[in-house]
Write an enzyme that holds these catalytic residues in place. Structure first.
Site, PDB file in Angstrom:
ATOM      1  N   ARG A  93      40.904  85.479  13.175  1.00 33.69           N
ATOM      2  CA  ARG A  93      41.043  84.965  11.815  1.00 33.69           C
ATOM      3  C   ARG A  93      40.760  83.468  11.680  1.00 33.69           C
ATOM      4  NH1 ARG A  93      39.853  89.367  11.455  1.00 33.69           N
ATOM      5  NH2 ARG A  93      40.976  91.080  10.492  1.00 33.69           N
ATOM      6  N   ASP A 122      46.918  89.325   7.859  1.00 32.52           N
ATOM      7  CA  ASP A 122      45.592  88.716   7.822  1.00 32.52           C
ATOM      8  C   ASP A 122      45.386  87.796   6.623  1.00 32.52           C
ATOM      9  OD1 ASP A 122      44.723  89.746  10.239  1.00 32.52           O
ATOM     10  OD2 ASP A 122      44.106  91.637   9.340  1.00 32.52           O
ATOM     11  N   SER A 174      43.536 102.322   9.079  1.00 31.74           N
ATOM     12  CA  SER A 174      42.997 101.000   8.809  1.00 31.74           C
ATOM     13  C   SER A 174      42.690 100.360  10.164  1.00 31.74           C
ATOM     14  CB  SER A 174      44.033 100.173   8.050  1.00 31.74           C
ATOM     15  OG  SER A 174      43.653  98.809   8.085  1.00 31.74           O
TER      16      SER A 174
HETATM   17  N1  ARG Z   1      48.888  94.063  13.235  1.00 29.33           N
HETATM   18  C1  ARG Z   1      47.770  93.387  13.792  1.00 29.33           C
HETATM   19  C2  ARG Z   1      47.788  91.952  13.399  1.00 29.33           C
HETATM   20  O1  ARG Z   1      48.427  91.599  12.462  1.00 29.33           O
HETATM   21  C3  ARG Z   1      46.473  94.068  13.459  1.00 29.33           C
HETATM   22  C4  ARG Z   1      46.030  94.012  12.025  1.00 29.33           C
HETATM   23  C5  ARG Z   1      44.851  94.847  11.855  1.00 29.33           C
HETATM   24  N2  ARG Z   1      44.167  94.576  10.624  1.00 29.33           N
HETATM   25  C6  ARG Z   1      43.617  95.562   9.922  1.00 29.33           C
HETATM   26  N3  ARG Z   1      43.012  95.218   8.826  1.00 29.33           N
HETATM   27  N4  ARG Z   1      43.679  96.807  10.273  1.00 29.33           N
HETATM   28  O2  ARG Z   1      47.165  91.141  14.041  1.00 29.33           O
END
Ligand code: ARG
Length: 421
Positions: A93, A122, A174
């Site tokens: 990110r 995110d 997802s």
């Molecule tokens: N829980 C993990 C994190 O916050 C993975 C997030 C995955 N993102 C997604 N859009 N599926 O880093």
């Protein structure tokens, strides 16, 4: 808002977001797709972005930067969120934010946009990182401000506007991928009691289907992996090779109940074969070349930095300071580690280094022992001194020498305090 740079994955949601941003804000939309490996770059992204109405579509290969500036930094620090998650999504990110900001500045845009929902980590990571790099930029997240469409509605929206729809079939999960790991959530996984179905995994075989065990040797220089079985490799190539090897042996599956930054627990399935192998190897090498005080302190740094990365605070002052400390601590982390990949496990089976602090003549129980056994007596005398003082003043454990009060030690309750002959 006149012009916005959108982080564009090439999927259905961000394709719809291109058109939605244009219509909603009457703004020019420029898309940025970043290849971070692991299959993150989808076929025909540029074409789809333009079909959705983007004025320009950029595609950038940032794999080498991702590995050298983010992934290696986290590996060197042993940063693993809650001891389980190698932070693949989280590490990507700040780099994506950095590239968005650079492109926004180059394009003279006044905003950036991303496709995150209002419930995850995110969105926080993007917003915080963008504003750390350029506080003047607006950040828009269409999903947070009214674009929330079901898959069917999105398909209708796209069809009505002639937006090319990606041919991938609808996933029940997802998913986020890059070369450091694959994150999978939602669907049946939302019940923490449910065994992850086979289709939750896309990279690794199940341990039962793995071939016979295989040993590999990973070489490190300054805490950075540089070779595999003696062959020098670039960061990306090394990660890709370990990915294939680990995946084939079923290494790197993680089933984790995770504490999100926004206060909820969520169930996450990760696949991170290369990260799993490299973290174990790196820690093993540190055990050989660092002092016990460094190792102890590093564990605190690892936890702190993992939290910082998870929380999207990569560009904070503490993050920079901890990374600087880590780099310094890695100056002697050079050598080799032999790992055995065996039905889902990656175990350390050997390690060596020219900078090793291990001294066989001190450690051996065989001939050639250089350790001074007699000197141990004096050492123990001084080392145990405070405890003897404590016992004399406060009473030996379980006894109360002449004290005016009596107290039964709850820890010893029920245990005999004297041995009668
Ligand atoms: N829980 C993990 C994190 O916050 C993975 C997030 C995955 N993102 C997604 N859009 N599926 O880093």
């Amino acid at each position: 808002m006149n012009k916005v740079v959108l982080a564009y994955s090439g999927g259905l949601d961000t394709s719809v977001a291109v058109a939605w941003l244009k219509e909603q804000y009457k703004a020019e939309v420029v898309t940025l797709t970043v290849d971070l490996g692991g299959g993150s770059l989808r076929e025909g992204v540029e074409r789809r972005a333009l079909s959705a109405g983007a004025a320009k579509a950029y595609v950038v290969d940032a794999r080498e930067t991702f590995v050298s500036k983010y992934v290696w930094r986290a590996l060197q620090a042993n940063a693993m969120y809650q001891g389980a998650y190698p932070l693949a999504t989280a590490l990507a990110r700040p780099l994506l934010a950095q590239l968005l900001v650079e492109l926004a500045q180059k394009e003279g845009a006044d905003a950036v946009a991303h496709g995150c929902t209002g419930k995850g980590n995110d969105q926080v990571r993007f917003d915080v990182a963008v504003h750390a790099l350029d506080p003047g930029l607006k950040v828009v997240a269409p999903m947070r401000v009214g674009m929330g469409l079901t898959r069917e509605q999105s398909i209708d929206y796209a069809t009505a506007r002639g937006i090319e729809i990606p041919v991938t079939k609808a996933s029940p999960y997802s998913i986020d991928v890059n070369l450091w790991g694959r994150s999978c959530e939602t669907g049946v996984l939302e019940d923490p009691w449910v065994t992850p179905p086979d289709d939750a995994y896309a990279w690794t075989v199940s341990a039962a289907d793995a071939p016979d065990a295989q040993d590999i040797v990973i070489g490190f220089e300054g805490g950075i992996p540089v070779s595999l079985d003696g062959e020098m490799l670039s960061g990306v190539a090394l990660v890709e090779r370990l990915h294939d090897l680990g995946a084939q042996h079923g290494v790197g599956r993680v089933d984790h109940i995770e504490d999100r930054l926004v206060g909820i627990k969520s169930r996450e399935i990760y696949e991170a074969p290369a990260a799993t192998i490299l973290h174990a190897a790196h820690r093993a090498l540190e055990g050989l070349v660092l002092s016990k005080e460094q190792l102890r302190f590093n564990r605190m740094v690892a936890d702190e930095l993992a939290q910082i990365i998870y929380d999207g605070l990569w560009f904070s002052a503490l993050s920079r300071d901890l990374r600087t400390y880590t780099l310094s601590s890695q100056r002697v982390v050079s050598g080799e580690v032999r790992m055995r990949l065996d039905h889902g496990r990656a175990s350390v089976v050997g390690r060596r280094s020219p900078l090793s602090l291990y001294d066989k003549s001190l450690a051996t129980y065989d001939e050639g022992d250089a350790f001074d056994h007699a000197a141990a007596v004096g050492f123990i005398e001084i080392f145990g001194l405070p405890l003897r003082v404590e016992a004399a003043r406060h009473g030996a454990v379980g006894k109360h020498h002449g004290a005016a009060w009596t107290w039964t030690d709850p820890l010893l309750d029920g245990l005999p305090t004297t041995i009668s002959s």
